[in-house]
Design a protein around this motif. Sequence first.
Motif, PDB file in Angstrom:
ATOM      1  N   TYR A 117       0.830  -1.203   0.000  1.00 30.64           N
ATOM      2  CA  TYR A 117       0.000   0.000   0.000  1.00 30.64           C
ATOM      3  C   TYR A 117       0.865   1.254   0.000  1.00 30.64           C
ATOM      4  O   TYR A 117       0.691   2.156  -0.834  1.00 30.64           O
ATOM      5  CB  TYR A 117      -0.908  -0.050   1.232  1.00 30.64           C
ATOM      6  N   GLN A 118       1.834   1.306   0.923  1.00 31.70           N
ATOM      7  CA  GLN A 118       2.660   2.515   0.984  1.00 31.70           C
ATOM      8  C   GLN A 118       3.544   2.623  -0.261  1.00 31.70           C
ATOM      9  O   GLN A 118       3.817   3.731  -0.724  1.00 31.70           O
ATOM     10  CB  GLN A 118       3.475   2.584   2.291  1.00 31.70           C
ATOM     11  N   ALA A 119       3.965   1.471  -0.814  1.00 34.21           N
ATOM     12  CA  ALA A 119       4.797   1.525  -2.024  1.00 34.21           C
ATOM     13  C   ALA A 119       3.984   2.066  -3.195  1.00 34.21           C
ATOM     14  O   ALA A 119       4.491   2.846  -4.008  1.00 34.21           O
ATOM     15  CB  ALA A 119       5.363   0.143  -2.348  1.00 34.21           C
ATOM     16  N   ALA A 120       2.704   1.660  -3.256  1.00 31.38           N
ATOM     17  CA  ALA A 120       1.857   2.149  -4.344  1.00 31.38           C
ATOM     18  C   ALA A 120       1.662   3.662  -4.219  1.00 31.38           C
ATOM     19  O   ALA A 120       1.826   4.408  -5.195  1.00 31.38           O
ATOM     20  CB  ALA A 120       0.512   1.434  -4.322  1.00 31.38           C
ATOM     21  N   LEU A 121       1.362   4.120  -2.999  1.00 30.81           N
ATOM     22  CA  LEU A 121       1.193   5.563  -2.789  1.00 30.81           C
ATOM     23  C   LEU A 121       2.491   6.310  -3.094  1.00 30.81           C
ATOM     24  O   LEU A 121       2.486   7.369  -3.722  1.00 30.81           O
ATOM     25  CB  LEU A 121       0.770   5.842  -1.342  1.00 30.81           C
ATOM     26  N   SER A 122       3.610   5.738  -2.646  1.00 27.31           N
ATOM     27  CA  SER A 122       4.902   6.390  -2.869  1.00 27.31           C
ATOM     28  C   SER A 122       5.188   6.497  -4.358  1.00 27.31           C
ATOM     29  O   SER A 122       5.765   7.490  -4.823  1.00 27.31           O
ATOM     30  CB  SER A 122       6.027   5.605  -2.190  1.00 27.31           C
ATOM     31  N   THR A 123       4.818   5.450  -5.109  1.00 32.17           N
ATOM     32  CA  THR A 123       5.065   5.460  -6.545  1.00 32.17           C
ATOM     33  C   THR A 123       4.239   6.551  -7.217  1.00 32.17           C
ATOM     34  O   THR A 123       4.754   7.320  -8.034  1.00 32.17           O
ATOM     35  CB  THR A 123       4.723   4.089  -7.150  1.00 32.17           C
ATOM     36  N   VAL A 124       2.966   6.636  -6.830  1.00 31.39           N
ATOM     37  CA  VAL A 124       2.106   7.681  -7.406  1.00 31.39           C
ATOM     38  C   VAL A 124       2.697   9.059  -7.090  1.00 31.39           C
ATOM     39  O   VAL A 124       2.827   9.923  -7.971  1.00 31.39           O
ATOM     40  CB  VAL A 124       0.669   7.565  -6.844  1.00 31.39           C
ATOM     41  N   ALA A 125       3.107   9.245  -5.835  1.00 29.22           N
ATOM     42  CA  ALA A 125       3.661  10.542  -5.435  1.00 29.22           C
ATOM     43  C   ALA A 125       4.946  10.842  -6.202  1.00 29.22           C
ATOM     44  O   ALA A 125       5.163  11.975  -6.644  1.00 29.22           O
ATOM     45  CB  ALA A 125       3.922  10.561  -3.938  1.00 29.22           C
ATOM     46  N   SER A 126       5.792   9.831  -6.373  1.00 27.31           N
ATOM     47  CA  SER A 126       7.062  10.060  -7.060  1.00 27.31           C
ATOM     48  C   SER A 126       6.841  10.432  -8.515  1.00 27.31           C
ATOM     49  O   SER A 126       7.504  11.319  -9.048  1.00 27.31           O
ATOM     50  CB  SER A 126       7.943   8.806  -6.984  1.00 27.31           C
ATOM     51  N   VAL A 127       5.890   9.738  -9.158  1.00 22.21           N
ATOM     52  CA  VAL A 127       5.618  10.050 -10.558  1.00 22.21           C
ATOM     53  C   VAL A 127       5.007  11.448 -10.658  1.00 22.21           C
ATOM     54  O   VAL A 127       5.398  12.263 -11.504  1.00 22.21           O
ATOM     55  CB  VAL A 127       4.693   8.982 -11.186  1.00 22.21           C
ATOM     56  N   PHE A 131       8.509   1.528  -7.286  1.00 24.25           N
ATOM     57  CA  PHE A 131       7.727   0.590  -6.488  1.00 24.25           C
ATOM     58  C   PHE A 131       8.642  -0.446  -5.847  1.00 24.25           C
ATOM     59  O   PHE A 131       8.537  -0.743  -4.659  1.00 24.25           O
ATOM     60  CB  PHE A 131       6.658  -0.108  -7.349  1.00 24.25           C
ATOM     61  N   VAL A 132       9.580  -0.973  -6.636  1.00 24.02           N
ATOM     62  CA  VAL A 132      10.492  -1.993  -6.108  1.00 24.02           C
ATOM     63  C   VAL A 132      11.308  -1.429  -4.942  1.00 24.02           C
ATOM     64  O   VAL A 132      11.464  -2.064  -3.901  1.00 24.02           O
ATOM     65  CB  VAL A 132      11.406  -2.538  -7.233  1.00 24.02           C
ATOM     66  N   PHE A 133      11.802  -0.202  -5.118  1.00 18.94           N
ATOM     67  CA  PHE A 133      12.617   0.393  -4.049  1.00 18.94           C
ATOM     68  C   PHE A 133      11.795   0.685  -2.794  1.00 18.94           C
ATOM     69  O   PHE A 133      12.222   0.414  -1.679  1.00 18.94           O
ATOM     70  CB  PHE A 133      13.265   1.696  -4.516  1.00 18.94           C
ATOM     71  N   THR A 134      10.630   1.270  -3.003  1.00 23.74           N
ATOM     72  CA  THR A 134       9.856   1.656  -1.824  1.00 23.74           C
ATOM     73  C   THR A 134       9.228   0.430  -1.172  1.00 23.74           C
ATOM     74  O   THR A 134       8.936   0.431   0.009  1.00 23.74           O
ATOM     75  CB  THR A 134       8.760   2.681  -2.183  1.00 23.74           C
ATOM     76  N   PHE A 135       9.067  -0.628  -1.947  1.00 23.91           N
ATOM     77  CA  PHE A 135       8.569  -1.876  -1.383  1.00 23.91           C
ATOM     78  C   PHE A 135       9.595  -2.446  -0.410  1.00 23.91           C
ATOM     79  O   PHE A 135       9.251  -3.078   0.579  1.00 23.91           O
ATOM     80  CB  PHE A 135       8.291  -2.869  -2.521  1.00 23.91           C
TER      81      PHE A 135
END
Lengths: 587, 381
Positions: free
Chosen positions: A86-96, A229-233
């Motif tokens: 969940y946090q990786a998905a949110l982080s990915t959206v925020a990063s993009v 996603f891989v990194f934040t995961f």
Amino acid sequence: MEAGDDGGPRTASGQRRVTVSDWLESRALTLVAVATGVVLVVLFYYPVATVFVEAVVVDGALSFEPLREVLTSRFYLVEIIGFTAYQAALSTVASVALGLPGAWVLSRFEFRGRKTLRSLTILPFVLPSIMVAIGFVATFGANGTLNRLLSTVGLGQVSLLYTLPAIIVAHAFYNAPLVTRMTTAAWESIDARTVETARSLGASPTRAFLDVVVPQLLPAILVSATLTFVFTFASFPIVLALGGLQYATIEVFVYYRVQQLAYADAAALAVVETAVSLGLTYAYLRYEARQQTAAFAAGARPAPRKRLIPRSFRRLSAKDALSRVAAFGYGVVVLLVFVAPVASMLLSSVTAPDGSLTARYYEFLLQRQATATEFQVSPLPAVLNSLLFGVGTLLLALPMGVVMAVLTTRRYRGRKLVDALSMAPLAVSGIVVGLGLLRGLVFGVEAFGYRFTVAGAVAIVAAHSVSAYPFVTRNVAPLLGNLDPRLVESARSLGASRTRALWDVELPLVAAGVVAGAAFAFAISVGEFDATVILATGSNSYTMPVAVERYLGRRLGPATAMGCILLFVTSLSFVVIERFGGRSRGV
Amino acid sequence: MNRRSFLKAAGASGVAAFVAGCSAEPVDDGADGPTANETGGQNGTEGETGTATGTPSGPETLRVATYSSFVDAPSSSPGQWIKERFESEFDATLEWQIPDNEINYFIERAAQGVDSDADAYVGLDTNMLIRVDENVDGQLFAPVESDAVEGRNAVQSGLEFDPQGRAIPYDTGYISLVYNENDATAPQTFDGLLRPEFEGDLLAQDPQSSATGQAFLLHTIKAKGEDGYLDYWEQLQQNGVRVLGTWEDSYAAYSNGESPMVVSYSTDQVYANEEGEDLSEHQIRFLNGEAYANPEGMARFADSQNTELANRFLSFMLRPKVQAEIAVRNVQFPAIADAPLPEEFAQYAKEPETPVTFTYEELKGNLSEWTDAWARQFASN
């Protein structure tokens, strides 16, 4: 430049004599591929396997018990794995979301310092997480810059720290530059003529953008999103430092189980983590394969950049004015998210406890340089080692990554699987790799009555290259895949070896990707910590991040001063890499 | 640059990288003789793989493993002083080893059947000792007879934590609250921490990865009992306690004014005073009048070939003057009663009325379960 037939000396009859160097040249790809395989097996697959085996072997017998336990535990599945995703998905959206406008500004506008800024987008990548945590507390904390700004304009306090948004903003700090970087490279290689053609056929600017530009940007955006996603995961220190344990991720528990020497649990969790990351990478690669077209090839002419600050404001159309306002608005966000934390860190390296300016933390570094004993970490060797390992990694990871890119752009069955596996070093927990290296290589492996150990500076460079080459591959492979295969075929039919075709034809055309990969390789090496501390035998191979960690104490000053040295040295290196790389682009 | 030679060089470096980092040595068949040493620089000599064999002639080498801040802290650390003193007195070389994984490094070595390659370890606590005993078959550390180590009997009995007499305490710290009295006055009791006025005020550390965090968790178990500590933590969490990964993370946040209370050491003022800081920002609070004591011990590796020199080192560490020096430089309390401490240290290092601690027997078999249960609950909320 060089003629195509500049090869080995010829005999009187004009027959080409096969020399050692010719042989090497014709086999270079194979040799580098084999060397890559060997380095990977020794420094990655074998060490990681020694840990993963604990997830499936209990008391010497094959059993999937540890794995089954993790996968049937509500706690691990929902609270830990679920939250991590969940946090990786949110982080990915925020990063993009944070990174894309950066790519737009960097590729579409011209302004002073644009190239330098572009080089520096990779900088967050190398910052030790503790420095980022310090910068974030100083910026977003209760007494931080943001709150002071808000109170001067009469707004209430926000408490961002120790919440999910804090983790996500910090992840964006690390990964948005990645998105910016990869997307800028793609944007800059879009041929303006394709847009012009669409426009001449009656497409509106928006339609042309959506139909022509976006599809060409999409692979780059998705690569960077996948990597994010891989990194934040697998994120660990940032989650703990800015969120706290209530936001624990898989990696936090892997680390904890490793600390407790509960390897079965740690390995089982790490296997799940790796499976998710690799599965995602595989899914992306399948998408990328479908996207590949042989459309654009040599001689892409990017559209000219607009001046960010126009010469005259009078003739500015409403749309152009709006785009400038948007660019400046983005600049404000950048100031807050990227510049403020780094500036706070710089500031804390010159601020005494009572708030006055001081040089004593830098004096500490000088003094440490002068008086440190052999078991203490001193600044200059840390700087030199970091640079040495960085250059070594560059030299090793570039050929590794390029060759892997060549191999993975050939057509054969199961190619995407090989491609995904070659990305494994990105997807496996750093803690697991570190532990595997310790057990497998530092302590050594017994065979034939000898104990073989691998450690020291050379092993560090090799380990750094293992984690760095996938970046080179990912930067180069999509560009390579887009090249017209007829280019290589013609070169080959004119007698060039496969290596020479790569060297003379393909690489110059994908130089932007190679330079980007080089910067990443250097950055990975400078920022790497786990393998460095484990393989650094003796006290001669520590790096700048190790020194930062060592100088942490009750006072932040010494560590932040060392952190600023790291910042300065690496900034300079990136600018040099890209300027040097940029100049040789036309080769 | 000639592209062709560049490519060759780059390819060759890949091969060289693989070869040059490796070393192969005959496997020790268990016979006597010098053991190979891979870790630690050889007293200033370089060497990537660091393989050298000790020679019987010349000064002896004593290899002592420890945690990094004992020898390399940015402020002060006793390592260098101990090395100089020890070497000047004994005809020996003291070589510090600082493996990043600390004690786990040696547990791993033992599990892989590799020699310790060190003679002594400095920096053990009860929790580490339990981890050693649960994960190593046979002895990692040797019991030390008290007559073999001079001064062994002077160690305060309250600090003894190893029932098998391997670890000798050399100093102790008290984990307590440090608070900024300009922002808040810390409560007197554990229950007080639950009051609304302290909401969001406390920073603690993850007991899974931090010694201070572990000590604070154990202190709550002492105070609230094995059956009550999880409920207590649930309430603490509702009152906004923050558990960060390391002491550094939390102390950095505390220094930045993020919160007025942090779990730290009761010797906090010693540093603050040295740095000329405002002591009002470094007040110490012993909850319930207690603090959790975490004695640090040293021990000799069972496979050390250097028994005599190692014992001399252990004796040296217990001398009153050395004890005082360790206390000041490591900012912990000495393990013996009559160490000649400077007046300033006594003034700024606070001792609790009632130190509390769990014994080895109480922790063994419980420690991981307590911590696991806590971590699962905390991460679930």
